[in-house]
Design a protein around this motif. Structure first.
Motif, PDB file in Angstrom:
ATOM      1  N   ALA A 239      39.609  34.492  23.153  1.00 58.78           N
ATOM      2  CA  ALA A 239      38.500  33.544  23.264  1.00 58.78           C
ATOM      3  C   ALA A 239      37.342  34.148  24.064  1.00 58.78           C
ATOM      4  CB  ALA A 239      38.994  32.257  23.929  1.00 58.78           C
ATOM      5  N   LEU A 240      37.631  34.863  25.132  1.00 57.76           N
ATOM      6  CA  LEU A 240      36.576  35.505  25.915  1.00 57.76           C
ATOM      7  C   LEU A 240      35.869  36.581  25.097  1.00 57.76           C
ATOM      8  CD1 LEU A 240      38.321  35.784  29.404  1.00 57.76           C
ATOM      9  CD2 LEU A 240      36.250  34.477  28.887  1.00 57.76           C
ATOM     10  N   ARG A 241      36.621  37.347  24.329  1.00 56.53           N
ATOM     11  CA  ARG A 241      36.000  38.384  23.509  1.00 56.53           C
ATOM     12  C   ARG A 241      35.081  37.791  22.453  1.00 56.53           C
ATOM     13  NH1 ARG A 241      41.335  42.337  22.906  1.00 56.53           N
ATOM     14  NH2 ARG A 241      41.139  43.290  24.992  1.00 56.53           N
ATOM     15  N   ARG A 242      35.473  36.641  21.903  1.00 59.48           N
ATOM     16  CA  ARG A 242      34.580  35.979  20.932  1.00 59.48           C
ATOM     17  C   ARG A 242      33.261  35.571  21.574  1.00 59.48           C
ATOM     18  NH1 ARG A 242      39.481  33.577  19.046  1.00 59.48           N
ATOM     19  NH2 ARG A 242      39.078  31.681  20.265  1.00 59.48           N
ATOM     20  N   ASP A 243      33.301  35.333  22.893  1.00 58.26           N
ATOM     21  CA  ASP A 243      32.079  34.962  23.619  1.00 58.26           C
ATOM     22  C   ASP A 243      31.399  36.167  24.257  1.00 58.26           C
ATOM     23  OD1 ASP A 243      32.537  32.387  22.886  1.00 58.26           O
ATOM     24  OD2 ASP A 243      33.161  31.675  24.871  1.00 58.26           O
ATOM     25  N   GLY A 244      31.836  37.367  23.860  1.00 57.49           N
ATOM     26  CA  GLY A 244      31.166  38.571  24.331  1.00 57.49           C
ATOM     27  C   GLY A 244      31.658  39.093  25.662  1.00 57.49           C
ATOM     28  N   VAL A 245      32.814  38.636  26.139  1.00 56.56           N
ATOM     29  CA  VAL A 245      33.357  39.089  27.421  1.00 56.56           C
ATOM     30  C   VAL A 245      34.664  39.831  27.150  1.00 56.56           C
ATOM     31  CG1 VAL A 245      34.172  38.432  29.707  1.00 56.56           C
ATOM     32  CG2 VAL A 245      32.345  37.124  28.617  1.00 56.56           C
ATOM     33  N   ASP A 246      34.696  41.124  27.463  1.00 53.86           N
ATOM     34  CA  ASP A 246      35.884  41.936  27.204  1.00 53.86           C
ATOM     35  C   ASP A 246      36.667  42.120  28.504  1.00 53.86           C
ATOM     36  OD1 ASP A 246      37.742  43.467  25.977  1.00 53.86           O
ATOM     37  OD2 ASP A 246      36.472  45.225  25.671  1.00 53.86           O
ATOM     38  N   VAL A 247      37.878  41.615  28.552  1.00 49.45           N
ATOM     39  CA  VAL A 247      38.715  41.744  29.755  1.00 49.45           C
ATOM     40  C   VAL A 247      40.051  42.356  29.359  1.00 49.45           C
ATOM     41  CG1 VAL A 247      37.661  39.820  31.001  1.00 49.45           C
ATOM     42  CG2 VAL A 247      39.594  39.383  29.463  1.00 49.45           C
ATOM     43  N   PRO A 248      40.645  43.158  30.253  1.00 45.49           N
ATOM     44  CA  PRO A 248      41.937  43.776  29.933  1.00 45.49           C
ATOM     45  C   PRO A 248      43.111  42.824  30.077  1.00 45.49           C
ATOM     46  CG  PRO A 248      41.224  44.450  32.123  1.00 45.49           C
ATOM     47  CD  PRO A 248      40.103  43.645  31.541  1.00 45.49           C
ATOM     48  N   SER A 249      42.944  41.775  30.883  1.00 47.63           N
ATOM     49  CA  SER A 249      44.038  40.834  31.122  1.00 47.63           C
ATOM     50  C   SER A 249      43.456  39.545  31.671  1.00 47.63           C
ATOM     51  CB  SER A 249      45.050  41.416  32.120  1.00 47.63           C
ATOM     52  OG  SER A 249      44.499  41.426  33.424  1.00 47.63           O
ATOM     53  N   THR A 250      44.326  38.570  31.892  1.00 50.08           N
ATOM     54  CA  THR A 250      43.890  37.301  32.486  1.00 50.08           C
ATOM     55  C   THR A 250      44.384  37.170  33.921  1.00 50.08           C
ATOM     56  OG1 THR A 250      45.843  36.136  31.618  1.00 50.08           O
ATOM     57  CG2 THR A 250      43.855  36.145  30.243  1.00 50.08           C
ATOM     58  N   ARG A 251      44.647  38.288  34.577  1.00 54.49           N
ATOM     59  CA  ARG A 251      45.023  38.240  35.987  1.00 54.49           C
ATOM     60  C   ARG A 251      43.864  37.670  36.799  1.00 54.49           C
ATOM     61  NH1 ARG A 251      49.626  41.011  37.380  1.00 54.49           N
ATOM     62  NH2 ARG A 251      50.548  42.316  35.754  1.00 54.49           N
ATOM     63  N   ALA A 252      44.218  36.956  37.857  1.00 57.77           N
ATOM     64  CA  ALA A 252      43.194  36.247  38.639  1.00 57.77           C
ATOM     65  C   ALA A 252      42.142  37.198  39.186  1.00 57.77           C
ATOM     66  CB  ALA A 252      43.865  35.475  39.778  1.00 57.77           C
ATOM     67  N   HIS A 253      42.575  38.377  39.677  1.00 59.09           N
ATOM     68  CA  HIS A 253      41.596  39.292  40.265  1.00 59.09           C
ATOM     69  C   HIS A 253      40.621  39.829  39.217  1.00 59.09           C
ATOM     70  CE1 HIS A 253      43.214  43.159  38.747  1.00 59.09           C
ATOM     71  NE2 HIS A 253      44.390  42.563  38.820  1.00 59.09           N
ATOM     72  N   VAL A 254      41.011  39.824  37.939  1.00 59.97           N
ATOM     73  CA  VAL A 254      40.105  40.235  36.860  1.00 59.97           C
ATOM     74  C   VAL A 254      39.145  39.092  36.528  1.00 59.97           C
ATOM     75  CG1 VAL A 254      39.970  40.902  34.423  1.00 59.97           C
ATOM     76  CG2 VAL A 254      41.743  41.895  35.899  1.00 59.97           C
ATOM     77  N   LEU A 255      39.683  37.886  36.402  1.00 61.43           N
ATOM     78  CA  LEU A 255      38.858  36.751  35.981  1.00 61.43           C
ATOM     79  C   LEU A 255      37.818  36.364  37.023  1.00 61.43           C
ATOM     80  CD1 LEU A 255      41.565  34.440  34.332  1.00 61.43           C
ATOM     81  CD2 LEU A 255      39.960  35.996  33.201  1.00 61.43           C
ATOM     82  N   ARG A 256      38.094  36.608  38.297  1.00 61.08           N
ATOM     83  CA  ARG A 256      37.134  36.211  39.336  1.00 61.08           C
ATOM     84  C   ARG A 256      35.790  36.917  39.206  1.00 61.08           C
ATOM     85  NH1 ARG A 256      41.769  36.654  42.924  1.00 61.08           N
ATOM     86  NH2 ARG A 256      42.616  34.574  43.337  1.00 61.08           N
ATOM     87  N   HIS A 257      35.763  38.038  38.508  1.00 56.05           N
ATOM     88  CA  HIS A 257      34.510  38.787  38.350  1.00 56.05           C
ATOM     89  C   HIS A 257      33.823  38.485  37.020  1.00 56.05           C
ATOM     90  CE1 HIS A 257      35.504  41.063  41.936  1.00 56.05           C
ATOM     91  NE2 HIS A 257      36.702  41.323  41.423  1.00 56.05           N
ATOM     92  N   VAL A 258      34.334  37.490  36.298  1.00 56.27           N
ATOM     93  CA  VAL A 258      33.781  37.142  34.982  1.00 56.27           C
ATOM     94  C   VAL A 258      32.878  35.927  35.104  1.00 56.27           C
ATOM     95  CG1 VAL A 258      34.369  36.337  32.654  1.00 56.27           C
ATOM     96  CG2 VAL A 258      35.756  38.129  33.754  1.00 56.27           C
ATOM     97  N   ASP A 259      31.729  35.982  34.489  1.00 53.59           N
ATOM     98  CA  ASP A 259      30.788  34.862  34.470  1.00 53.59           C
ATOM     99  C   ASP A 259      30.924  34.112  33.155  1.00 53.59           C
ATOM    100  OD1 ASP A 259      28.750  33.084  34.920  1.00 53.59           O
ATOM    101  OD2 ASP A 259      27.123  34.518  34.561  1.00 53.59           O
ATOM    102  N   HIS A 260      31.654  33.011  33.198  1.00 54.71           N
ATOM    103  CA  HIS A 260      31.870  32.199  31.991  1.00 54.71           C
ATOM    104  C   HIS A 260      32.257  30.797  32.460  1.00 54.71           C
ATOM    105  CE1 HIS A 260      33.724  30.636  28.301  1.00 54.71           C
ATOM    106  NE2 HIS A 260      33.107  31.622  27.638  1.00 54.71           N
ATOM    107  N   PRO A 261      31.790  29.753  31.795  1.00 58.59           N
ATOM    108  CA  PRO A 261      32.085  28.383  32.254  1.00 58.59           C
ATOM    109  C   PRO A 261      33.563  28.008  32.216  1.00 58.59           C
ATOM    110  CG  PRO A 261      30.958  28.370  30.123  1.00 58.59           C
ATOM    111  CD  PRO A 261      30.849  29.766  30.655  1.00 58.59           C
TER     112      PRO A 261
END
Length: 411
Positions: A239-261
């Motif tokens: 779902a994040l990739r469909r919105d243009g955000v590429d993340v390697p995982s959904t670990r909390a320390h990764v998601l905290r640096h993502v700007d998405h509602p």
């Protein structure tokens, strides 16, 4: 004075006192009640060092009858330590295997362990099988194993160090059995109130609690996709990739640096979902009885030699729930923190002076984070420094561990 006490397959006990007591107590094949009475008498009168083939197997019925002993030798734990010291920690350590090794024979597998997962409890009949050849008295086997272990200890470069460790592990085995029997005082009402406050009323089986259901709706709305499942990391990554955000995982320390509602409700969902699955109402029903949290503590339960537990993740009670641990009336809880003892021991053993300097601070991980990343630590830096250190101690190489361990080595 040493007294051998071994539990038989039928639950009866075989005791072997020294010759000075044999004349006074000739009958030493006893049912559990009689054995507990005699062990209690001898403990009070002589304070001997008891020799158990396995404290984990042989001591619980005595503890259940209000018998506590002060000192012991645990032959199974001693065998494990001697084997591990020789680099053979994967070999079986039960009485049958130790007896075979003492006689120069190939050791059989420990009973009941061949097809069991490490954290799976043994069955009743597995506990009762000793692995000894037919007709061998467990007391004779225990004497043979004890003598062989003493011989192997004398051959060590520093036998006094291993003797101290064996004494400590054997004492730990007694403590673990008594802790398992006594349980930890736990206020179930406080636990339920906390769950209701954070998650809402208890839902029917298979349904999300109200708070999690609300957060799931907010997450799917933020993605504008009702098929997104916050319980499945792959669904979130896609779902994040469909919105243009590429993340390697959904670990909390990764998601905290993502700007998405969707991130704020997703992080809250992950935290509460972990509470619900790991320590929710089902956990409370299973592990708390009569005002006690009742896991089973296992000494030397993992390859590093640390304790483990069977049931309820007893060694990882989250901070959120520690307020549910409440002393019984007339008692006081005393909290002791080892203050990152293991990495400090590692610093001393390794002779790494830079690591020793870092270890001198009260919070080793914050100090290590400052050294690793060259800045005043931010929230995630301490957690990453801890991952690096734990990876150094326990061989972690997956995920973040490998690059952090490499950085630790360079520093």
């Amino acid at each position: 004075m040493r007294i051998i006490v071994a539990r038989q397959p039928d639950g009866r006990y075989l005791l072997r006192p020294p010759a000075s007591l044999s004349a006074e107590y000739s009958h030493t094949d006893l049912d559990p009640d009689a054995a507990a009475e005699l062990v209690g008498i001898w403990e009070r009168r002589y304070a001997p060092r008891w020799v158990f083939p396995s404290v984990e197997r042989d001591y619980p019925p005595l503890v259940a009858r209000d018998v506590r002993v002060g000192r012991c030798i645990d032959l199974a734990l001693t065998e494990y330590l001697l084997l591990a010291h020789a680099g053979r920690h994967d070999e079986p350590r039960g009485l049958g295997a130790a007896y075979a090794r003492a006689r120069g024979l190939p050791p059989p597998a420990d009973p009941g362990t061949e097809h069991r997962e490490p954290d799976e409890e043994p069955t009743l009949f597995e506990l009762h099988r000793s692995g000894l050849p037919p007709g061998v008295d467990p007391r004779d086997a225990a004497e043979t194993v004890l003598a062989d272990q003493e011989r192997r200890l004398r051959e060590q470069t520093h036998p006094e160090r291993l003797r101290l460790l064996i004494a400590a592990e054997s004492a730990s085995a007694l403590a673990a059995t008594e802790m398992s029997a006594d349980g930890l005082p736990w206020c179930a009402d406080a636990h339920r109130d906390l769950l209701t406050t954070l998650l809402g009323p208890r839902p029917p089986a298979g349904q999300r609690p109200p708070k999690l259901a609300e957060l799931a709706e907010r997450i799917t709305a933020a993605f504008n996709d009702p098929t997104v499942n916050p319980d499945h990391p792959g669904s979130i990554v896609r779902a994040l990739r469909r919105d243009g955000v590429d993340v390697p995982s959904t670990r909390a320390h990764v998601l905290r640096h993502v700007d998405h509602p969707a991130i704020a409700p997703l992080l809250e969902y992950k935290e509460l979902a972990r509470l619900h699955s790991a320590h929710g109402w089902a956990w409370l029903d299973q592990w708390v009885r009569d005002g006690r949290f009742r896991p089973v503590y296992v000494v030397g339960g993992v390859v590093s030699g640390r304790w483990a537990s069977r049931g309820g993740a007893a060694l990882q009670i989250p901070k959120l729930l520690r307020g549910c641990v409440r002393a019984d009336p007339g008692w006081t809880l005393v909290v002791a923190d080892a203050a990152q003892l293991e990495p400090r021991v590692l610093a001393a053993l390794s002779g790494d002076r830079r690591l020793a300097e870092v270890s001198a601070d009260a919070d080793l991980y914050t100090s290590l984070a400052h050294t690793l990343f060259g800045r005043t630590p931010i929230e995630d830096d301490r957690a990453r420094a801890k991952i690096a250190m734990l990876s150094a101690m326990y061989g972690g190489t997956s995920g973040e561990a490998a690059p952090l361990l490499s950085l630790l080595r360079r520093r």
